[in-house]
Design a protein around this motif. Structure first.
Motif, PDB file in Angstrom:
ATOM      1  N   ASN A 147       0.847  -1.180   0.000  1.00  0.00           N
ATOM      2  CA  ASN A 147       0.000   0.000   0.000  1.00  0.00           C
ATOM      3  C   ASN A 147       0.888   1.236   0.000  1.00  0.00           C
ATOM      4  N   ALA A 148       0.691   2.103  -0.974  1.00  0.00           N
ATOM      5  CA  ALA A 148       1.490   3.322  -1.062  1.00  0.00           C
ATOM      6  C   ALA A 148       0.659   4.523  -0.634  1.00  0.00           C
ATOM      7  N   LEU A 149       1.321   5.535  -0.134  1.00  0.00           N
ATOM      8  CA  LEU A 149       0.698   6.802   0.251  1.00  0.00           C
ATOM      9  C   LEU A 149      -0.372   6.660   1.316  1.00  0.00           C
ATOM     10  N   GLY A 150      -0.048   5.982   2.383  1.00  0.00           N
ATOM     11  CA  GLY A 150      -0.986   5.962   3.487  1.00  0.00           C
ATOM     12  C   GLY A 150      -1.071   4.624   4.179  1.00  0.00           C
ATOM     13  N   VAL A 151      -1.851   4.612   5.239  1.00  0.00           N
ATOM     14  CA  VAL A 151      -2.053   3.404   6.032  1.00  0.00           C
ATOM     15  C   VAL A 151      -3.103   2.538   5.357  1.00  0.00           C
ATOM     16  N   PRO A 152      -2.839   1.244   5.154  1.00  0.00           N
ATOM     17  CA  PRO A 152      -3.848   0.383   4.536  1.00  0.00           C
ATOM     18  C   PRO A 152      -5.066   0.256   5.437  1.00  0.00           C
ATOM     19  N   PRO A 153      -6.257   0.260   4.860  1.00  0.00           N
ATOM     20  CA  PRO A 153      -7.467   0.092   5.679  1.00  0.00           C
ATOM     21  C   PRO A 153      -7.413  -1.227   6.449  1.00  0.00           C
ATOM     22  N   PRO A 154      -7.924  -1.253   7.681  1.00  0.00           N
ATOM     23  CA  PRO A 154      -7.875  -2.486   8.479  1.00  0.00           C
ATOM     24  C   PRO A 154      -8.495  -3.686   7.772  1.00  0.00           C
ATOM     25  N   GLU A 155      -9.551  -3.448   6.995  1.00  0.00           N
ATOM     26  CA  GLU A 155     -10.193  -4.567   6.313  1.00  0.00           C
ATOM     27  C   GLU A 155      -9.294  -5.170   5.227  1.00  0.00           C
ATOM     28  N   VAL A 156      -8.416  -4.339   4.656  1.00  0.00           N
ATOM     29  CA  VAL A 156      -7.482  -4.852   3.647  1.00  0.00           C
ATOM     30  C   VAL A 156      -6.417  -5.717   4.317  1.00  0.00           C
ATOM     31  N   VAL A 157      -5.928  -5.255   5.464  1.00  0.00           N
ATOM     32  CA  VAL A 157      -4.937  -6.040   6.205  1.00  0.00           C
ATOM     33  C   VAL A 157      -5.546  -7.379   6.614  1.00  0.00           C
ATOM     34  N   ALA A 158      -6.782  -7.348   7.102  1.00  0.00           N
ATOM     35  CA  ALA A 158      -7.447  -8.589   7.523  1.00  0.00           C
ATOM     36  C   ALA A 158      -7.671  -9.514   6.336  1.00  0.00           C
ATOM     37  N   ARG A 159      -8.059  -8.958   5.215  1.00  0.00           N
ATOM     38  CA  ARG A 159      -8.297  -9.772   4.022  1.00  0.00           C
ATOM     39  C   ARG A 159      -7.004 -10.427   3.537  1.00  0.00           C
ATOM     40  N   ALA A 160      -5.929  -9.653   3.555  1.00  0.00           N
ATOM     41  CA  ALA A 160      -4.639 -10.204   3.150  1.00  0.00           C
ATOM     42  C   ALA A 160      -4.191 -11.305   4.095  1.00  0.00           C
ATOM     43  N   ARG A 161      -4.355 -11.051   5.366  1.00  0.00           N
ATOM     44  CA  ARG A 161      -3.925 -12.042   6.360  1.00  0.00           C
ATOM     45  C   ARG A 161      -4.693 -13.353   6.205  1.00  0.00           C
ATOM     46  N   SER A 162      -5.990 -13.265   5.938  1.00  0.00           N
ATOM     47  CA  SER A 162      -6.779 -14.486   5.773  1.00  0.00           C
ATOM     48  C   SER A 162      -6.393 -15.238   4.507  1.00  0.00           C
ATOM     49  N   ALA A 163      -5.832 -14.516   3.535  1.00  0.00           N
ATOM     50  CA  ALA A 163      -5.408 -15.143   2.284  1.00  0.00           C
ATOM     51  C   ALA A 163      -3.939 -15.564   2.316  1.00  0.00           C
ATOM     52  N   GLY A 164      -3.261 -15.316   3.430  1.00  0.00           N
ATOM     53  CA  GLY A 164      -1.850 -15.660   3.528  1.00  0.00           C
ATOM     54  C   GLY A 164      -0.951 -14.742   2.732  1.00  0.00           C
ATOM     55  N   VAL A 165      -1.404 -13.502   2.513  1.00  0.00           N
ATOM     56  CA  VAL A 165      -0.651 -12.519   1.730  1.00  0.00           C
ATOM     57  C   VAL A 165       0.066 -11.550   2.663  1.00  0.00           C
ATOM     58  N   VAL A 166       1.339 -11.318   2.409  1.00  0.00           N
ATOM     59  CA  VAL A 166       2.139 -10.380   3.195  1.00  0.00           C
ATOM     60  C   VAL A 166       1.740  -8.951   2.833  1.00  0.00           C
ATOM     61  N   VAL A 167       1.576  -8.090   3.846  1.00  0.00           N
ATOM     62  CA  VAL A 167       1.225  -6.693   3.626  1.00  0.00           C
ATOM     63  C   VAL A 167       2.438  -5.809   3.893  1.00  0.00           C
TER      64      VAL A 167
END
Length: 375
Positions: A147-167
């Motif tokens: 994520n560029a130019l800011g803090v990623p929304p919490p729902e994006v972090v949660a979605r990535a984590r559930s998919a096993g994707v590094v943020v």
């Protein structure tokens, strides 16, 4: 082989991340043992799906990632007619300035392809356009979401984590890093002012160790001013778990930047860049040209905020690119693109895979040299 927290986290052979808008560059970096990361903010959902599918066919299971620009603050538009509502907010003074600039340089009027791309980019900065892109991103087997130019929304972090994707998130100040860590990101990218594109004002050698000290067990990548193995080794010496490189790929054959711009890169020095808001509305390092001189003339308007500025200048840049590529000398004077201060080290165009492999090999050699200094 260089093993760090980053290589362990992503399952890659080298602690090298290559960021670029060209799918071919992304694929070559991943095939070389690093992690290619595609800039996706200028794509429509259908285009993005096609590009990620192509990358996956090329890398044959090797990991890759995406970078989506989601700024915290942009001018809002009407979701029912987003582009029209945004264009309506552009003052006549700015439209007249761009028209006058193009007349002074005798830039031909032609159909706009890049203008469409820039319109897509500007529209995709609106929150209403982010969700469809995220759906495409997470429908593919990406290894990293940046994520560029800011803090990623919490729902994006949660979605990535559930998919096993590094943020991962890019930061230019310690206070940025603190906010990102509170959000729960997995990787921080400390981007120094030397970097191309959107960047802050702190030098990499100062910023990287500051972010490393704040991050604790969270891996930190150094970005900005890294285009050689020696610079990569220096980043590791500062405590980084790897490097995030962007500008160096602009000297590759696979990069889609127009050849006329690449020729200007090869002729440039490290002093020929500046941070300017005249392309996107936020400070971004790019090659200085007559374009910037025009914006600095007395009586010129101040650049607009994002996303109005890219909407204002998108068609102009398409016309400039087309004319310059056709041999128009005045258009070539205006030509520019995002590039870091490492542009001064560009001497030739090379395959992206060769660049990636030489970066890692030269880094390993430099580490051996440094180890030999011990008695």
């Amino acid at each position: 082989m260089i093993r760090t927290a980053l290589t362990d986290l992503l399952g890659i052979d080298a602690p090298l991340v290559g960021f670029n808008r060209s799918p071919a560059v992304v694929a070559e970096v991943s095939k070389a043992g690093g992690l290619g990361v595609l800039a996706v903010s200028a794509y429509s959902p259908a285009e993005l799906d096609a590009q990620l599918t192509w990358i996956e066919e090329q890398v044959q299971g090797s990991p890759y990632g995406v970078d989506l620009l989601v700024p915290g603050n942009t001018t809002a538009g009407d979701p029912s007619d987003l582009l029209a509502s945004l264009r309506a907010q552009i003052p006549d003074q700015h439209r007249e300035f761009i028209a006058g600039l193009l007349r002074r340089y005798d830039i031909p009027e032609e159909a706009s392809a890049e203008g469409r791309v820039m319109s897509e980019f500007a529209a995709n900065l609106d929150p209403s356009r982010v969700a469809p892109l995220l759906d495409v991103v997470f429908s593919h087997r990406i290894a990293l979401f940046a994520n560029a130019l800011g803090v990623p929304p919490p729902e994006v972090v949660a979605r990535a984590r559930s998919a096993g994707v590094v943020v991962a998130s890019l930061v230019g100040k310690p206070e940025h890093a603190r906010r990102q860590l509170d959000t729960g990101v997995d990787v921080l990218v400390a981007q120094g002012t030397e970097a191309g594109g959107h960047t802050g004002t702190i030098a990499s050698t100062v910023l990287t160790p500051e972010i490393v000290d704040l991050a604790g067990d969270v891996p930190v990548l150094a970005a900005g001013g890294i285009a050689t193995g020696r610079q990569m080794a220096a980043a590791l010496a500062l405590g980084a778990a790897g490097v995030w490189c962007g500008s160096v790929w602009l000297s590759s054959h696979e990069d889609i930047t127009p050849e006329v711009v690449k020729r200007k890169f090869l002729a440039a020095t490290s002093s020929d860049t500046l941070r300017s808001t005249t392309r996107t509305g936020k400070p971004a390092r790019q090659l200085r040209s007559s374009w910037h001189d025009e914006w600095e003339r007395a009586g010129s308007p101040e650049p607009l905020p994002m996303p109005l500025q890219p909407l204002l200048v998108g068609e102009a840049w398409d016309r400039i690119d087309a004319a310059a590529s056709a041999g128009h000398a005045k258009a070539a004077e205006l030509e520019s693109f995002f590039i870091g201060q490492v542009v001064g080290g560009f001497t030739e165009l090379r395959p992206a895979g060769e660049i990636a492999r030489s970066l890692v090999a030269d880094c390993e050699k430099q580490i051996e040299v440094l180890a030999g200094l011990r008695h």
